[in-house]
Design a protein around this motif. Structure first.
Motif, PDB file in Angstrom:
ATOM      1  N   TYR A   1       0.816  -1.215   0.000  1.00  0.00           N
ATOM      2  CA  TYR A   1       0.000   0.000   0.000  1.00  0.00           C
ATOM      3  C   TYR A   1       0.848   1.262   0.000  1.00  0.00           C
ATOM      4  O   TYR A   1       0.442   2.283  -0.545  1.00  0.00           O
TER       5      TYR A   1
ATOM      6  N   PRO B   1     -14.075  -1.024  -1.480  1.00  0.00           N
ATOM      7  CA  PRO B   1     -14.196  -0.069  -2.597  1.00  0.00           C
ATOM      8  C   PRO B   1     -15.214   1.014  -2.250  1.00  0.00           C
ATOM      9  O   PRO B   1     -16.246   0.746  -1.636  1.00  0.00           O
ATOM     10  N   ASN B   2     -14.914   2.246  -2.655  1.00  0.00           N
ATOM     11  CA  ASN B   2     -15.728   3.390  -2.271  1.00  0.00           C
ATOM     12  C   ASN B   2     -16.198   4.142  -3.512  1.00  0.00           C
ATOM     13  O   ASN B   2     -15.367   4.551  -4.339  1.00  0.00           O
TER      14      ASN B   2
ATOM     15  N   LEU C   1     -14.688   7.408  -4.426  1.00  0.00           N
ATOM     16  CA  LEU C   1     -13.315   7.350  -4.960  1.00  0.00           C
ATOM     17  C   LEU C   1     -13.287   6.605  -6.294  1.00  0.00           C
ATOM     18  O   LEU C   1     -12.277   6.033  -6.674  1.00  0.00           O
TER      19      LEU C   1
ATOM     20  N   GLY D   1     -14.809   3.870  -7.048  1.00  0.00           N
ATOM     21  CA  GLY D   1     -14.752   2.428  -6.854  1.00  0.00           C
ATOM     22  C   GLY D   1     -13.419   1.919  -6.330  1.00  0.00           C
ATOM     23  O   GLY D   1     -13.243   0.719  -6.130  1.00  0.00           O
ATOM     24  N   ARG D   2     -12.488   2.810  -6.078  1.00  0.00           N
ATOM     25  CA  ARG D   2     -11.185   2.400  -5.524  1.00  0.00           C
ATOM     26  C   ARG D   2     -11.280   2.235  -4.019  1.00  0.00           C
ATOM     27  O   ARG D   2     -12.127   2.835  -3.365  1.00  0.00           O
ATOM     28  N   ARG D   3     -10.372   1.438  -3.472  1.00  0.00           N
ATOM     29  CA  ARG D   3     -10.302   1.267  -2.023  1.00  0.00           C
ATOM     30  C   ARG D   3      -9.427   2.389  -1.446  1.00  0.00           C
ATOM     31  O   ARG D   3      -8.331   2.640  -1.942  1.00  0.00           O
TER      32      ARG D   3
ATOM     33  N   GLU E   1      -5.645   1.947  -0.870  1.00  0.00           N
ATOM     34  CA  GLU E   1      -4.747   1.915  -2.033  1.00  0.00           C
ATOM     35  C   GLU E   1      -4.306   3.308  -2.465  1.00  0.00           C
ATOM     36  O   GLU E   1      -3.565   3.444  -3.427  1.00  0.00           O
ATOM     37  N   MET E   2      -4.752   4.323  -1.748  1.00  0.00           N
ATOM     38  CA  MET E   2      -4.525   5.687  -2.201  1.00  0.00           C
ATOM     39  C   MET E   2      -3.623   6.493  -1.267  1.00  0.00           C
ATOM     40  O   MET E   2      -3.837   7.680  -1.056  1.00  0.00           O
TER      41      MET E   2
ATOM     42  N   GLU F   1      -3.653  11.369  -4.417  1.00  0.00           N
ATOM     43  CA  GLU F   1      -4.630  10.366  -3.994  1.00  0.00           C
ATOM     44  C   GLU F   1      -4.919  10.487  -2.502  1.00  0.00           C
ATOM     45  O   GLU F   1      -6.072  10.410  -2.068  1.00  0.00           O
TER      46      GLU F   1
END
Length: 149
Positions: free
Chosen positions: A61, A114-115, A118, A120-122, A125-126, A132
Motif C-alpha cells: 500500500y 471499494p468506495n 473514490l 470504486g477504488r479502495r 490503495e490511495m 490520492e
C-alpha cells in the motif's frame, strides 16, 4: 449540485495516543525533521500492528518493495520518500479512525472496501501519492460533515 470543499481536520481528542503508539509526532517541526532524516524502521511494524494491516500488505500500500524493506530493516531507517509514504498512510488510517470514533475494525474495514466516492477504488490503495492521499482526506472531511460523497 456543487459539493463544498472541506479540508479534513482531525479531532483533537483522539489524536495523541495513535501517534505515540507508532512512534511519530503528529505535526510540527519534529515531524518534519524526522521525515527528512528518515523515520526509524520500528515505526513500520508498529504502524502495521496498530492498523491491523499485515506488514507485507502495508508495504504494498505504501509502495515499498520487499527487497527495499529488507534493506531498511538492516539499516534501521527509511529514506525520506519512504518515510513520507508511511506518514501519509498513518495519516489516512488516523483520519479513518477518527471518522469511526476510535473503532479500529470499522476504520480498517472502510479503508479496505471499494468506495463510490473514490471511483470504486479502495481508500487504502490511495496513500502512495499525495494527490490520492488528499482525495481520501477530502472524502473523509465531507463524510464527517454529512456531505454526501
Amino acid at each position: 449540485m456543487d459539493i463544498p470543499f472541506t479540508q479534513y481536520q482531525p479531532p483533537k481528542a483522539l489524536a495523541s495516543g495513535f501517534w505515540q503508539q507508532i512512534g511519530l509526532p503528529a505535526r510540527g517541526r519534529k515531524l518534519h525533521e524526522l521525515l527528512h532524516q528518515g523515520v526509524e524502521y520500528q515505526v513500520y511494524p508498529r504502524l502495521a500492528k496498530v492498523s491491523g494491516i499485515e506488514q507485507k500488505a502495508l508495504a504494498r500500500y505504501v509502495d515499498i518493495p520487499s527487497a527495499t524493506l529488507s534493506r531498511r530493516a538492516k539499516s534501521g531507517r527509511f529514506k525520506m520518500v519512504e518515510s513520507d509514504r508511511l506518514y501519509r498512510f498513518a495519516e489516512l488510517f488516523k483520519a479513518a479512525l477518527d471518522l469511526f470514533e476510535g473503532d479500529t475494525e470499522g476504520a480498517r474495514a472502510w479503508l479496505l472496501k471499494p468506495n463510490m466516492g473514490l471511483g470504486g477504488r479502495r481508500p487504502i490503495e490511495m496513500s502512495a501519492t499525495s494527490a490520492e492521499y488528499q482525495t481520501v482526506l477530502n472524502l473523509i472531511g465531507r463524510l464527517e460533515h454529512g456531505v454526501s460523497a
